[in-house]
Design an enzyme around this catalytic site. Structure first.
Site, short mmCIF file in Angstrom:
data_model
loop_
_atom_site.label_atom_id
_atom_site.label_comp_id
_atom_site.label_asym_id
_atom_site.label_seq_id
_atom_site.Cartn_x
_atom_site.Cartn_y
_atom_site.Cartn_z
N TYR A 1 -4.20 4.09 9.79
CA TYR A 1 -3.78 4.59 11.10
C TYR A 1 -4.98 4.93 11.98
O TYR A 1 -5.00 4.65 13.18
CB TYR A 1 -2.89 5.81 10.89
N SER A 2 -6.01 5.50 11.39
CA SER A 2 -7.20 5.85 12.15
C SER A 2 -7.82 4.63 12.82
O SER A 2 -8.24 4.69 13.98
CB SER A 2 -8.23 6.53 11.23
N LEU A 3 -7.87 3.52 12.11
CA LEU A 3 -8.45 2.29 12.67
C LEU A 3 -7.65 1.81 13.87
O LEU A 3 -8.23 1.36 14.87
CB LEU A 3 -8.48 1.21 11.59
N SER A 4 -6.32 1.92 13.82
CA SER A 4 -5.48 1.48 14.93
C SER A 4 -5.66 2.35 16.17
O SER A 4 -5.28 1.97 17.27
CB SER A 4 -4.01 1.46 14.51
N ALA B 1 -3.93 8.67 21.11
CA ALA B 1 -3.62 8.59 22.54
C ALA B 1 -4.07 9.85 23.28
O ALA B 1 -3.28 10.53 23.94
CB ALA B 1 -2.12 8.36 22.74
N ASP C 1 0.82 -1.21 0.00
CA ASP C 1 0.00 0.00 0.00
C ASP C 1 0.85 1.26 0.00
O ASP C 1 0.50 2.26 -0.62
CB ASP C 1 -0.93 0.00 1.22
N THR D 1 -9.23 2.39 7.19
CA THR D 1 -8.69 1.09 7.58
C THR D 1 -7.19 1.16 7.84
O THR D 1 -6.53 0.12 7.94
CB THR D 1 -8.95 0.05 6.47
N ASN E 1 -5.05 8.67 1.94
CA ASN E 1 -5.35 8.04 3.23
C ASN E 1 -5.68 9.06 4.33
O ASN E 1 -6.79 9.08 4.85
CB ASN E 1 -4.17 7.19 3.69
N ASP F 1 -1.32 12.80 21.82
CA ASP F 1 -0.05 12.64 21.12
C ASP F 1 -0.13 13.15 19.69
O ASP F 1 0.89 13.33 19.03
CB ASP F 1 0.35 11.16 21.10
#
Length: 292
Positions: free
Chosen positions: A190-193, A212, A74, A188, A147, A177
């Site tokens: 960084y936002s999802l994590s 965070a 990706d 799907t 993204n 953070d």
């Protein structure tokens, strides 16, 4: 058909599939050219029968290519968009990486997918981009992303305060953070994590997701993509890190960011049997339950 090929490297474990891919193009009624830095990286692997045509800039492929094929993961596909820009060239992603949400065609399906492309048996899926402008042109000419846009602290010992306005109305001060503003495609990533929601690619929304957060009552929020979002920074440090897809730059605390929907879209090539729901079930084990 004119095809531009973009990549960064081909590992030995993927060399046979890549060689079959090139042979397929060479034996078809196709003109193709290869990104010059990519070719220099792989030319010693003897993957080509003939010396290919090369390109290295946006202007060189703008009027040549009907399609761009990204070879990698990706991240490679996201980098390829800096060459396509607003040229309206559809992108097919061959997944030689890991998960492959955007580069969705796995190794075993490369040749069948190329067959379908040559037979024009494919679909084009438009994807919304976000645009980020700043007073100091932090991202130069490449001020769009497929993204997400991210602002983060540079020093792990401190936090950042991000003041966010939507259509000139104050939304919130995020003590965290950092902060992610995502498209449906990036939902799907960084936002999802960071516990953001999953959106279907055709959803007309942006997601604002704190990283965070120091306030547990603050949660991600979904906004119409017609919204105009302003981001201002506060904190003890003078420098912070801003990212737009795979491009990262250092910005000062006085920098302001203006986020909106880009005027053009990117088109991804999708195979006829490929659906977003199949992808999230297979890539994320989404909804995995022994009762199913």
């Amino acid at each position: 058909m004119n095809i531009a090929i973009y990549g960064r490297q081909v590992d030995n474990k993927h060399a046979d599939v890549f060689r079959q891919f090139i042979e397929k193009l060479e034996n078809s009624d196709v003109n193709y050219c290869i990104y010059e830095p990519f070719y220099k990286e792989i030319r010693d692997q003897q993957l080509f029968k003939n010396e290919p045509e090369l390109f290295s800039t946006h202007s060189q492929i703008r009027y040549f290519a009907n399609f761009l094929i990204s070879v990698g993961g990706d991240g490679t596909l996201l980098n390829s968009l800096t060459l396509i820009r607003d040229a309206n060239i559809p992108v097919m992603g061959l997944n030689f990486g890991r998960l492959g949400f955007l580069s969705s065609i796995s190794e075993e399906n490369v040749i069948p997918a190329i067959d379908l492309l040559l037979k024009k048996q494919y679909e084009l899926e438009p994807r919304t981009l976000l645009r980020v402008t700043t007073n100091n042109k932090a991202f130069g000419e490449l001020s769009y992303g497929l993204n997400d846009f991210t602002i983060q602290k540079s020093n792990s010992a401190t936090l950042i305060v991000v003041d966010v306005y939507v259509n000139d109305s104050f939304l919130n001060s995020y003590w965290a953070d950092g902060l992610i503003i995502s498209t449906p495609t990036g939902s799907t990533g960084y936002s999802l994590s960071c516990n953001g929601p999953i959106l279907t690619p055709d959803a007309e929304n942006f997601i604002i997701t704190p990283i965070a957060t120091h306030n547990l009552t603050v949660r991600p929020i979904v906004l119409p993509d017609s919204s105009k979002i302003t981001v201002k920074l506060r904190g003890r440090e003078e420098k912070y890190t801003a990212s737009l897809d795979s491009r990262t730059t250092s910005v000062g605390v006085s920098e302001e960011f203006y986020i909106s929907k880009e005027s053009f879209k990117i088109k991804l090539v999708k195979m006829p049997d490929e659906t977003f729901f199949n992808t999230i079930r297979s890539k994320l084990n989404w909804g995995l339950d022994y009762r199913n």
